[in-house]
Write a protein that holds these residues in place. Structure first.
Motif, PDB file in Angstrom:
ATOM      1  N   SER A  19     -11.429 -17.006  22.190  1.00 53.11           N
ATOM      2  CA  SER A  19     -12.279 -15.819  22.037  1.00 53.11           C
ATOM      3  C   SER A  19     -11.638 -14.581  22.657  1.00 53.11           C
ATOM      4  O   SER A  19     -11.984 -13.457  22.301  1.00 53.11           O
ATOM      5  N   LYS A  20     -10.675 -14.774  23.560  1.00 50.44           N
ATOM      6  CA  LYS A  20      -9.995 -13.645  24.195  1.00 50.44           C
ATOM      7  C   LYS A  20      -8.746 -13.188  23.438  1.00 50.44           C
ATOM      8  O   LYS A  20      -8.164 -12.165  23.760  1.00 50.44           O
ATOM      9  N   GLN A  21      -8.328 -13.940  22.413  1.00 47.11           N
ATOM     10  CA  GLN A  21      -7.114 -13.611  21.664  1.00 47.11           C
ATOM     11  C   GLN A  21      -7.413 -12.594  20.559  1.00 47.11           C
ATOM     12  O   GLN A  21      -8.514 -12.544  20.032  1.00 47.11           O
ATOM     13  N   SER A  22      -6.395 -11.830  20.192  1.00 47.63           N
ATOM     14  CA  SER A  22      -6.541 -10.879  19.092  1.00 47.63           C
ATOM     15  C   SER A  22      -6.459 -11.627  17.764  1.00 47.63           C
ATOM     16  O   SER A  22      -5.982 -12.766  17.698  1.00 47.63           O
ATOM     17  N   VAL A  23      -6.922 -10.976  16.702  1.00 51.11           N
ATOM     18  CA  VAL A  23      -6.871 -11.582  15.374  1.00 51.11           C
ATOM     19  C   VAL A  23      -5.422 -11.855  14.985  1.00 51.11           C
ATOM     20  O   VAL A  23      -5.098 -12.916  14.439  1.00 51.11           O
ATOM     21  N   THR A  24      -4.529 -10.950  15.305  1.00 51.89           N
ATOM     22  CA  THR A  24      -3.108 -11.137  14.998  1.00 51.89           C
ATOM     23  C   THR A  24      -2.565 -12.359  15.717  1.00 51.89           C
ATOM     24  O   THR A  24      -1.850 -13.174  15.117  1.00 51.89           O
ATOM     25  N   ARG A  25      -2.896 -12.504  16.983  1.00 65.38           N
ATOM     26  CA  ARG A  25      -2.422 -13.655  17.760  1.00 65.38           C
ATOM     27  C   ARG A  25      -2.999 -14.959  17.220  1.00 65.38           C
ATOM     28  O   ARG A  25      -2.308 -15.967  17.149  1.00 65.38           O
ATOM     29  N   LEU A  26      -4.270 -14.941  16.822  1.00 65.83           N
ATOM     30  CA  LEU A  26      -4.878 -16.147  16.252  1.00 65.83           C
ATOM     31  C   LEU A  26      -4.147 -16.565  14.981  1.00 65.83           C
ATOM     32  O   LEU A  26      -3.880 -17.745  14.765  1.00 65.83           O
ATOM     33  N   ARG A  27      -3.800 -15.593  14.137  1.00 67.76           N
ATOM     34  CA  ARG A  27      -3.062 -15.905  12.908  1.00 67.76           C
ATOM     35  C   ARG A  27      -1.696 -16.498  13.224  1.00 67.76           C
ATOM     36  O   ARG A  27      -1.241 -17.433  12.572  1.00 67.76           O
ATOM     37  N   GLU A  28      -1.035 -15.955  14.246  1.00 67.03           N
ATOM     38  CA  GLU A  28       0.265 -16.496  14.655  1.00 67.03           C
ATOM     39  C   GLU A  28       0.121 -17.937  15.127  1.00 67.03           C
ATOM     40  O   GLU A  28       0.951 -18.794  14.802  1.00 67.03           O
ATOM     41  N   MET A  29      -0.926 -18.201  15.893  1.00 60.66           N
ATOM     42  CA  MET A  29      -1.141 -19.543  16.433  1.00 60.66           C
ATOM     43  C   MET A  29      -1.407 -20.549  15.315  1.00 60.66           C
ATOM     44  O   MET A  29      -0.937 -21.687  15.377  1.00 60.66           O
TER      45      MET A  29
ATOM     46  N   HIS B 200      -0.230 -20.616  12.358  1.00 59.28           N
ATOM     47  CA  HIS B 200       0.983 -20.925  11.610  1.00 59.28           C
ATOM     48  C   HIS B 200       2.134 -21.436  12.473  1.00 59.28           C
ATOM     49  O   HIS B 200       3.193 -21.766  11.945  1.00 59.28           O
ATOM     50  N   ASP B 201       1.929 -21.517  13.773  1.00 58.67           N
ATOM     51  CA  ASP B 201       2.976 -21.975  14.684  1.00 58.67           C
ATOM     52  C   ASP B 201       2.988 -23.503  14.726  1.00 58.67           C
ATOM     53  O   ASP B 201       2.139 -24.133  15.350  1.00 58.67           O
ATOM     54  N   GLU B 202       3.953 -24.095  14.047  1.00 52.59           N
ATOM     55  CA  GLU B 202       4.041 -25.559  13.944  1.00 52.59           C
ATOM     56  C   GLU B 202       4.366 -26.225  15.284  1.00 52.59           C
ATOM     57  O   GLU B 202       4.195 -27.433  15.423  1.00 52.59           O
ATOM     58  N   ARG B 203       4.832 -25.476  16.252  1.00 52.65           N
ATOM     59  CA  ARG B 203       5.154 -26.053  17.556  1.00 52.65           C
ATOM     60  C   ARG B 203       3.903 -26.394  18.351  1.00 52.65           C
ATOM     61  O   ARG B 203       3.944 -27.223  19.244  1.00 52.65           O
ATOM     62  N   LEU B 204       2.781 -25.738  18.020  1.00 50.95           N
ATOM     63  CA  LEU B 204       1.532 -25.980  18.742  1.00 50.95           C
ATOM     64  C   LEU B 204       0.861 -27.252  18.237  1.00 50.95           C
ATOM     65  O   LEU B 204       1.002 -27.639  17.087  1.00 50.95           O
ATOM     66  N   ASP B 205       0.113 -27.861  19.120  1.00 46.79           N
ATOM     67  CA  ASP B 205      -0.647 -29.062  18.781  1.00 46.79           C
ATOM     68  C   ASP B 205      -1.690 -28.732  17.710  1.00 46.79           C
ATOM     69  O   ASP B 205      -2.196 -27.609  17.642  1.00 46.79           O
ATOM     70  N   TYR B 206      -2.017 -29.722  16.872  1.00 49.20           N
ATOM     71  CA  TYR B 206      -2.971 -29.510  15.783  1.00 49.20           C
ATOM     72  C   TYR B 206      -4.317 -29.027  16.311  1.00 49.20           C
ATOM     73  O   TYR B 206      -4.947 -28.154  15.715  1.00 49.20           O
TER      74      TYR B 206
ATOM     75  N   ILE C  79      -5.061 -27.224  18.915  1.00 52.63           N
ATOM     76  CA  ILE C  79      -4.998 -25.816  19.291  1.00 52.63           C
ATOM     77  C   ILE C  79      -5.059 -24.945  18.049  1.00 52.63           C
ATOM     78  O   ILE C  79      -5.787 -23.950  18.002  1.00 52.63           O
ATOM     79  N   ARG C  80      -4.315 -25.325  17.027  1.00 50.19           N
ATOM     80  CA  ARG C  80      -4.339 -24.550  15.775  1.00 50.19           C
ATOM     81  C   ARG C  80      -5.710 -24.602  15.122  1.00 50.19           C
ATOM     82  O   ARG C  80      -6.172 -23.617  14.547  1.00 50.19           O
ATOM     83  N   ALA C  81      -6.399 -25.737  15.225  1.00 51.45           N
ATOM     84  CA  ALA C  81      -7.747 -25.855  14.656  1.00 51.45           C
ATOM     85  C   ALA C  81      -8.727 -24.949  15.392  1.00 51.45           C
ATOM     86  O   ALA C  81      -9.546 -24.273  14.765  1.00 51.45           O
ATOM     87  N   TYR C  82      -8.646 -24.910  16.722  1.00 53.45           N
ATOM     88  CA  TYR C  82      -9.501 -24.000  17.491  1.00 53.45           C
ATOM     89  C   TYR C  82      -9.229 -22.549  17.099  1.00 53.45           C
ATOM     90  O   TYR C  82     -10.152 -21.752  16.968  1.00 53.45           O
ATOM     91  N   ALA C  83      -7.959 -22.206  16.910  1.00 51.92           N
ATOM     92  CA  ALA C  83      -7.602 -20.844  16.515  1.00 51.92           C
ATOM     93  C   ALA C  83      -8.168 -20.522  15.134  1.00 51.92           C
ATOM     94  O   ALA C  83      -8.681 -19.428  14.903  1.00 51.92           O
ATOM     95  N   GLU C  84      -8.103 -21.485  14.220  1.00 54.92           N
ATOM     96  CA  GLU C  84      -8.622 -21.261  12.867  1.00 54.92           C
ATOM     97  C   GLU C  84     -10.139 -21.068  12.882  1.00 54.92           C
ATOM     98  O   GLU C  84     -10.663 -20.172  12.221  1.00 54.92           O
TER      99      GLU C  84
END
Length: 66
Positions: free
Chosen positions: A8-18, A20-26, A28-33
């Motif tokens: 909730s503290k991240q920007s929309v741009t940062r969430l989009r980066e997260m 698509h970042d394959e290095r992150l755990d699934y 984490i990417r699901a929470y960002a989505e």
């Protein structure tokens, strides 16, 4: 800090980066989505639909029929 609070503290741009970042755990990417969908209105998706979409992605389902 919980993942939901962190996202909730991240920007929309940062969430989009997260997302698509394959290095992150699934997870984490699901929470960002989920957070990104929540912020942009979710395109009419409810929590149930978002969860079903994540499950479909995890199982490799595309939603397309032959």
């Amino acid at each position: 800090m919980t993942p939901t609070a962190y996202m909730s503290k991240q920007s929309v741009t940062r969430l989009r980066e997260m997302i698509h970042d394959e290095r992150l755990d699934y997870d984490i990417r699901a929470y960002a989505e989920v957070e990104l969908l929540r912020r942009i209105g979710g395109a009419g998706l409810g929590q149930k639909d978002i969860h079903a979409r994540r499950l479909g992605q995890a199982s490799g389902a595309t939603g397309e029929t032959d």
